[in-house]
Design an enzyme around this catalytic site. Structure first.
Site, mmCIF file in Angstrom:
data_model
loop_
_atom_site.group_PDB
_atom_site.id
_atom_site.type_symbol
_atom_site.label_atom_id
_atom_site.label_comp_id
_atom_site.label_asym_id
_atom_site.label_seq_id
_atom_site.Cartn_x
_atom_site.Cartn_y
_atom_site.Cartn_z
ATOM 1 N N ASN A 1 0.701 -1.240 -0.046
ATOM 2 C CA ASN A 1 0.155 0.055 -0.061
ATOM 3 C C ASN A 1 0.897 1.254 -0.075
ATOM 4 O O ASN A 1 0.155 2.249 -0.466
ATOM 5 C CB ASN A 1 -1.050 0.002 0.953
ATOM 6 N N ALA B 1 6.428 -6.467 -1.519
ATOM 7 C CA ALA B 1 5.093 -7.228 -1.705
ATOM 8 C C ALA B 1 5.366 -7.755 -3.014
ATOM 9 O O ALA B 1 5.861 -7.059 -3.922
ATOM 10 C CB ALA B 1 3.977 -6.606 -1.492
ATOM 11 N N GLU C 1 4.725 -3.442 12.419
ATOM 12 C CA GLU C 1 3.583 -2.399 12.017
ATOM 13 C C GLU C 1 2.369 -3.008 11.243
ATOM 14 O O GLU C 1 2.502 -3.396 10.490
ATOM 15 C CB GLU C 1 4.376 -1.296 11.068
ATOM 16 N N GLU D 1 -10.873 -4.433 9.497
ATOM 17 C CA GLU D 1 -10.077 -3.335 8.689
ATOM 18 C C GLU D 1 -10.616 -3.210 7.220
ATOM 19 O O GLU D 1 -10.723 -4.377 6.408
ATOM 20 C CB GLU D 1 -8.749 -3.639 8.709
HETATM 21 P P1 NAP Z 1 0.404 -8.980 4.284
HETATM 22 O O1 NAP Z 1 -0.661 -9.809 3.430
HETATM 23 O O2 NAP Z 1 0.312 -9.274 5.773
HETATM 24 O O3 NAP Z 1 1.403 -8.753 3.387
HETATM 25 C C1 NAP Z 1 2.728 -7.953 3.934
HETATM 26 C C2 NAP Z 1 3.968 -8.357 3.594
HETATM 27 O O4 NAP Z 1 4.200 -9.591 4.058
HETATM 28 C C3 NAP Z 1 3.982 -8.592 1.859
HETATM 29 O O5 NAP Z 1 5.317 -8.329 1.551
HETATM 30 C C4 NAP Z 1 3.693 -10.124 1.863
HETATM 31 O O6 NAP Z 1 4.156 -10.826 0.831
HETATM 32 C C5 NAP Z 1 4.346 -10.782 2.968
HETATM 33 N N1 NAP Z 1 3.918 -11.918 3.367
HETATM 34 C C6 NAP Z 1 2.619 -12.514 3.306
HETATM 35 N N2 NAP Z 1 2.802 -13.658 3.958
HETATM 36 C C7 NAP Z 1 3.981 -13.918 4.152
HETATM 37 C C8 NAP Z 1 4.713 -15.069 5.039
HETATM 38 N N3 NAP Z 1 4.039 -16.148 5.288
HETATM 39 N N4 NAP Z 1 6.002 -14.878 5.247
HETATM 40 C C9 NAP Z 1 6.711 -13.770 4.884
HETATM 41 N N5 NAP Z 1 6.088 -12.816 4.235
HETATM 42 C C10 NAP Z 1 4.901 -12.856 4.160
HETATM 43 O O7 NAP Z 1 -0.408 -7.531 4.327
HETATM 44 P P2 NAP Z 1 -1.054 -6.899 3.199
HETATM 45 O O8 NAP Z 1 -2.390 -7.094 2.825
HETATM 46 O O9 NAP Z 1 -0.388 -6.708 1.943
HETATM 47 O O10 NAP Z 1 -0.938 -5.210 3.581
HETATM 48 C C11 NAP Z 1 -1.987 -4.682 4.214
HETATM 49 C C12 NAP Z 1 -1.749 -4.620 5.712
HETATM 50 O O11 NAP Z 1 -0.739 -3.956 6.140
HETATM 51 C C13 NAP Z 1 -3.048 -3.983 6.552
HETATM 52 O O12 NAP Z 1 -3.433 -4.822 7.629
HETATM 53 C C14 NAP Z 1 -2.455 -2.653 7.097
HETATM 54 O O13 NAP Z 1 -3.081 -2.241 8.139
HETATM 55 C C15 NAP Z 1 -1.077 -3.102 7.238
HETATM 56 N N6 NAP Z 1 -0.210 -1.975 7.082
HETATM 57 C C16 NAP Z 1 0.268 -1.541 8.202
HETATM 58 C C17 NAP Z 1 0.849 -0.294 8.644
HETATM 59 C C18 NAP Z 1 1.551 0.054 9.712
HETATM 60 O O14 NAP Z 1 2.506 0.886 9.761
HETATM 61 N N7 NAP Z 1 0.899 -0.295 11.049
HETATM 62 C C19 NAP Z 1 1.284 0.267 7.144
HETATM 63 C C20 NAP Z 1 0.850 -0.059 6.189
HETATM 64 C C21 NAP Z 1 0.088 -1.315 5.993
HETATM 65 P P3 NAP Z 1 3.115 -10.729 -0.539
HETATM 66 O O15 NAP Z 1 2.686 -9.407 -0.989
HETATM 67 O O16 NAP Z 1 3.868 -11.520 -1.745
HETATM 68 O O17 NAP Z 1 1.927 -11.865 -0.071
#
Ligand code: NAP
Length: 485
Positions: free
Chosen positions: A156, A181, A255, A386
């Site tokens: 994002n 990602a 985060e 969310e």
């Molecule tokens: P996500 O599915 O958790 O993915 C985030 C990252 O983790 C991606 O690079 C993803 O790779 C990787 N990933 C997924 N499964 C993994 C595993 N088993 N082992 C290692 N890496 C893995 O999250 P998202 O849907 O992309 O992002 C949105 C989320 O991020 C929301 O919940 C949002 O609130 C949160 N966010 C938090 C902040 C903060 O600062 N608190 C800031 C921005 C976003 P792939 O893309 O290849 O699946």
């Protein structure tokens, strides 16, 4: 691969070299606005991850030993290049993520501001002396880099989420392996290219694009050589990574997700509150972790506030991010659209009223109309989850206590917002909200000078501010004995 020529590297960046994946595989990255393939990128697996960890480990001692001023100078040059190249980087970002070009440019400058901030902080990693209980001894404390760090980042904010991590880690004297990602690997690769031009030594920063996040993530979280894992993404993935990191007792920063309350009290300036809501809710089409997710409005002003918001939402321009004037681009992928669709449908079935929008948008397959729902209750799924889409759920409340109780009734604790002109209430509410960040009378709270991060299941650690270095540093206590005459 089809189509558009992008001025961006597509290979993995390991040990200062642009490399194909070991298995020679690639994967396509597409533009969410059009579905068009824009690049084919190296598809790294465990062996590439191991090579990157080895490179970061090899580069670690020399980088840590470099004078802080020299590390700072490299970060500063990297920042300057990001600013000079902001238009090109924004174009890449919009094409892979979909956000409007003006927002993408804003993200690049926001990312660059972390390099500027941490280039300065690198020179201020001070130690301390502590009065000793014995007259012939002295106690010193120094701060040293943790070592090799692994960063896993979401789609994002493909530039800024990585910028916040790499700038802090490198300023502290750590090296890094980053896994961006799958949907948005290009912005990270473009950053690595600028690192090279800024004179960053080989191996200090490595980037692994991949469609195998679990396989690569396992190497990064279980390797003895990696001393810290810093992650931004969903709470579920955060849990997995924390579990994996326990085997080697690594430091972790998380985060994670949010469920931000946005509270409008009856004494608020409603026009300003609506502007704040637009800023908080609709950035990146509602796909930010600090987006207002539940909008609590005091019952007396609900109708007036809802109408102000409805008019603003109806005026938003939905269009591909590269089109002039676009304010709302596509969502990131098909699952994101169906998630929003399901949440809106189930809220409507449970009694919510669709005041504006409420369906997909004709601009393309991944576009969803900016939407306002009234009569939402705190128990509906849309208020528990969310949303990650351009939807405003309006929930009425009666008293300040009631608003705080409901705002805190979630496992998340990232960002919260409240609008009020009453100073006493502003303090009471800020202190009572169980969130890592609270904005009063403002809808945008993130900047490099402030500590960004959550409590409860929204995470551990802080990014930005002088505290942002702490997560990348270890304290070392040195006792000097035998100093008596
Ligand atoms: P996500 O599915 O958790 O993915 C985030 C990252 O983790 C991606 O690079 C993803 O790779 C990787 N990933 C997924 N499964 C993994 C595993 N088993 N082992 C290692 N890496 C893995 O999250 P998202 O849907 O992309 O992002 C949105 C989320 O991020 C929301 O919940 C949002 O609130 C949160 N966010 C938090 C902040 C903060 O600062 N608190 C800031 C921005 C976003 P792939 O893309 O290849 O699946």
């Amino acid at each position: 691969m089809a189509g558009i020529e992008l001025d961006c590297p597509t290979q993995a960046f390991i040990a200062g070299e642009w490399r194909a994946a070991d298995n020679k595989q690639v994967f396509d990255v597409s533009d969410p606005a059009t579905g068009e393939v824009i690049a084919s990128v190296a598809d790294c697996t465990a062996s590439d991850a191991q090579a990157a960890v080895d490179a970061a480990d090899g580069a670690q001692p020399a980088w840590a030993a470099m004078p802080a001023a020299a590390r700072s100078a490299v970060l500063r040059r990297w920042r300057d290049l990001m600013v000079e190249e902001a238009d090109r980087l924004a174009d890449i970002l919009t094409r892979e993520n979909g956000k409007p070009l003006a927002e993408a440019r804003g993200e690049i400058l926001y990312g660059a501001s972390y390099f500027e901030w941490f280039a300065e902080e690198a020179k201020r990693i001070y130690g301390e002396t502590i009065p000793s209980p014995a007259s012939d001894k002295r106690i010193l404390v120094i701060r040293q880099p943790v070592g090799v760090c692994a960063a896993i980042t979401p789609w994002n904010f493909p530039n800024a989420m990585l910028a916040r991590k790499v700038a802090a880690a490198l300023a502290a004297g750590c090296t890094m392996v980053a896994k961006p990602a799958e949907d948005t690997p290009l912005s990270a690769l473009a950053m690595a290219e600028l690192a090279e031009r800024a004179g960053l030594p080989a191996g200090v920063f490595n980037v692994l694009p991949t469609t195998a996040p679990a396989e690569v993530g396992e190497v990064l979280t279980t390797s003895d050589k990696v001393r810290k894992v810093t992650f931004t993404g969903s709470t579920n993935t955060g849990r997995i990574l924390m579990r994996q990191a326990t085997g080697t007792i690594k430091k972790v920063s998380m985060e994670l997700g949010g469920n931000a309350p946005f509270i409008v009290f009856e004494d608020a300036d409603l026009e300003k509150a609506a502007e704040g809501l637009m800023a908080s809710k609709f950035r990146n089409a509602g796909q930010t972790c600090v987006c207002a997710n539940r909008v609590f409005v005091q019952a007396d002003v609900m109708d007036r506030f809802a109408e102000i918001v409805r008019k603003k939402v109806a005026a938003l321009k939905v269009a591909p991010g590269l089109e002039g004037g676009s304010q709302i681009g596509p969502l990131i992928n098909a699952q994101a659209v169906s998630k929003v669709e399901t949440l809106v449908r189930s809220a409507a079935e449970a009694g919510a009223c669709i005041v504006e929008g409420g369906t997909r948008h004709a601009a393309g397959e991944l576009f969803y109309q900016p939407t306002v729902l009234s009569n939402v209750s705190h128990e509906m799924e849309i208020a528990r989850e969310e949303i990650f889409g351009p939807v405003v759920p309006l929930i009425a409340f009666d008293t300040e206590e009631d608003a705080i109780l409901r705002a805190n009734d979630t496992d998340y604790g990232l960002a919260a917002y409240a609008f009020t002109k009453d100073l006493g209430r502003a303090f009471r509410v800020s202190e009572a909200l169980e969130y890592g960040m609270v904005a009063i009378n403002d809808g945008a709270l993130s900047n490099a000078a402030a500590p960004f991060g959550g409590v409860k299941q929204s995470g551990l650690g802080r990014e930005g501010s002088s505290h942002g270095l702490d997560d990348y540093l270890e304290l070392k206590y040195i006792l000097l004995g035998g100093l008596g005459a």
